[in-house]
Design a protein around this motif. Structure first.
Motif, short mmCIF file in Angstrom:
data_model
loop_
_atom_site.label_atom_id
_atom_site.label_comp_id
_atom_site.label_asym_id
_atom_site.label_seq_id
_atom_site.Cartn_x
_atom_site.Cartn_y
_atom_site.Cartn_z
N PHE A 22 73.06 -19.40 -16.32
CA PHE A 22 72.64 -18.41 -17.32
C PHE A 22 73.76 -18.17 -18.34
O PHE A 22 73.52 -18.15 -19.56
CB PHE A 22 72.27 -17.10 -16.62
CG PHE A 22 72.06 -15.95 -17.56
CD1 PHE A 22 70.91 -15.86 -18.32
CD2 PHE A 22 73.03 -14.95 -17.69
CE1 PHE A 22 70.72 -14.80 -19.21
CE2 PHE A 22 72.85 -13.90 -18.56
CZ PHE A 22 71.69 -13.83 -19.33
N LEU A 23 74.99 -17.99 -17.84
CA LEU A 23 76.12 -17.76 -18.74
C LEU A 23 76.35 -18.95 -19.67
O LEU A 23 76.66 -18.77 -20.85
CB LEU A 23 77.39 -17.50 -17.92
CG LEU A 23 77.51 -16.15 -17.23
CD1 LEU A 23 78.74 -16.12 -16.33
CD2 LEU A 23 77.58 -15.04 -18.25
N ALA A 24 76.21 -20.16 -19.12
CA ALA A 24 76.39 -21.35 -19.94
C ALA A 24 75.42 -21.36 -21.10
O ALA A 24 75.78 -21.68 -22.24
CB ALA A 24 76.22 -22.61 -19.08
N GLY A 25 74.16 -21.00 -20.83
CA GLY A 25 73.16 -20.96 -21.89
C GLY A 25 73.48 -19.92 -22.94
O GLY A 25 73.37 -20.18 -24.15
N VAL A 26 73.91 -18.74 -22.50
CA VAL A 26 74.25 -17.67 -23.45
C VAL A 26 75.45 -18.05 -24.31
O VAL A 26 75.45 -17.89 -25.53
CB VAL A 26 74.52 -16.35 -22.70
CG1 VAL A 26 75.05 -15.28 -23.66
CG2 VAL A 26 73.26 -15.86 -22.00
N TYR A 230 81.28 -14.57 -11.49
CA TYR A 230 80.82 -13.17 -11.62
C TYR A 230 81.72 -12.40 -12.58
O TYR A 230 81.26 -11.62 -13.41
CB TYR A 230 80.80 -12.47 -10.27
CG TYR A 230 79.76 -12.97 -9.30
CD1 TYR A 230 78.43 -13.11 -9.69
CD2 TYR A 230 80.08 -13.28 -7.98
CE1 TYR A 230 77.47 -13.56 -8.79
CE2 TYR A 230 79.13 -13.72 -7.08
CZ TYR A 230 77.83 -13.87 -7.50
OH TYR A 230 76.87 -14.31 -6.61
N GLY A 231 83.03 -12.62 -12.44
CA GLY A 231 83.99 -11.92 -13.29
C GLY A 231 83.83 -12.30 -14.75
O GLY A 231 83.92 -11.45 -15.65
N ILE A 232 83.60 -13.58 -15.02
CA ILE A 232 83.39 -14.03 -16.39
C ILE A 232 82.11 -13.41 -16.96
O ILE A 232 82.06 -13.01 -18.11
CB ILE A 232 83.33 -15.57 -16.44
CG1 ILE A 232 84.71 -16.15 -16.12
CG2 ILE A 232 82.87 -16.06 -17.82
CD1 ILE A 232 84.73 -17.64 -15.95
N GLY A 233 81.08 -13.30 -16.10
CA GLY A 233 79.86 -12.66 -16.53
C GLY A 233 80.08 -11.22 -16.90
O GLY A 233 79.48 -10.69 -17.85
#
Length: 237
Positions: A22-26, A230-233
């Motif tokens: 999900f983060l990669a897409g964002v 999680y922290g990067i998110g």
């Protein structure tokens, strides 16, 4: 028949893999600071595939989907370079990737090429090779690549922290609050990555020296990677 039962640790790792995608897409679609964000997106995707492979093995899915076996093996050669290049481009928003930066990918590409005979195996042969590994028979190639992954990670963790230290000295002379916030974020990310590599190296040294046997060392390293995701998110976006 593969067992799909996962313990709490692997559930956390699986959720980390999903969040990483999900983060990669964002990050890949963010308009600001595109170079840095796309590098971090690539790192998130690499982390996610690696974490997914941990769950894949834990769930006993090798015999069900044998062609996923080994896909994540060379990815640790990408972790260090991607985080380093992200730190460099996030610290200087005018910096763009150059042909010279592609040299950072050479160890990863070399590992992929070296592993081609395994990747090109049939499903049945991959399952047989997996059972060979489970029985303790390890080919020379893995005996070479395994320690090189640790050397690569430790080296990139070091040069990333050295770069960030120098960047810290430059930011001290600046009154830009934005730069200071960015520096704190980069230091957090660099320290998190370095801590994971230190953990992996420590487990390997303890086992190699016969001091202690860490039953689930790889799982704990994977858990640490999931926590970093999680922290990067929480902080990165």
């Amino acid at each position: 028949m593969a067992s799909l039962t996962l313990d709490w640790l692997h559930v956390i790792v699986l959720l980390g893999a999903i969040q990483g995608v999900f983060l990669a897409g964002v990050l890949a679609t963010k308009r600001s600071n595109r170079t840095a964000n796309r590098l971090l997106a690539a790192a998130m995707l690499a982390f996610s595939i690696y974490l997914a492979s941990v769950v894949y093995h834990a769930a006993g899915l090798v015999q069900v989907f044998p062609h996923f076996f080994g896909v994540a093996y060379p990815l640790p050669f990408l972790f260090g370079p991607l985080i380093y290049l992200y730190a460099v481009t996030a610290a200087d928003r005018t910096r763009r990737l150059t042909r010279r930066d592609a040299l950072h990918l050479v160890p990863f590409l070399a590992a992929v090429v070296a592993g081609l005979p395994i990747y090109l195996m049939s499903g049945a042969d991959k399952i047989a090779f997996y059972h060979q590994l489970q029985s303790g028979e390890r080919p020379l190639l893995l005996g070479i690549l395994d320690p090189l992954k640790l050397v690569s990670g430790a080296t990139y963790a070091t040069i990333t922290m050295v770069f960030l230290r120098r960047h810290h000295d430059r930011v001290k002379e600046s009154y830009s609050s934005l730069e200071r916030v960015n520096l704190r974020w980069l230091l957090w990310l660099g320290a998190g990555g370095a801590a994971i590599w230190m953990l992996a190296v420590a487990f390997q040294v303890l086992e190699s020296a016969g001091i202690a046997r860490i039953e689930r060392g790889d799982d704990f390293v994977s858990l640490a990677i999931a926590v970093l995701v999680y922290g990067i998110g929480y902080m990165g976006l």
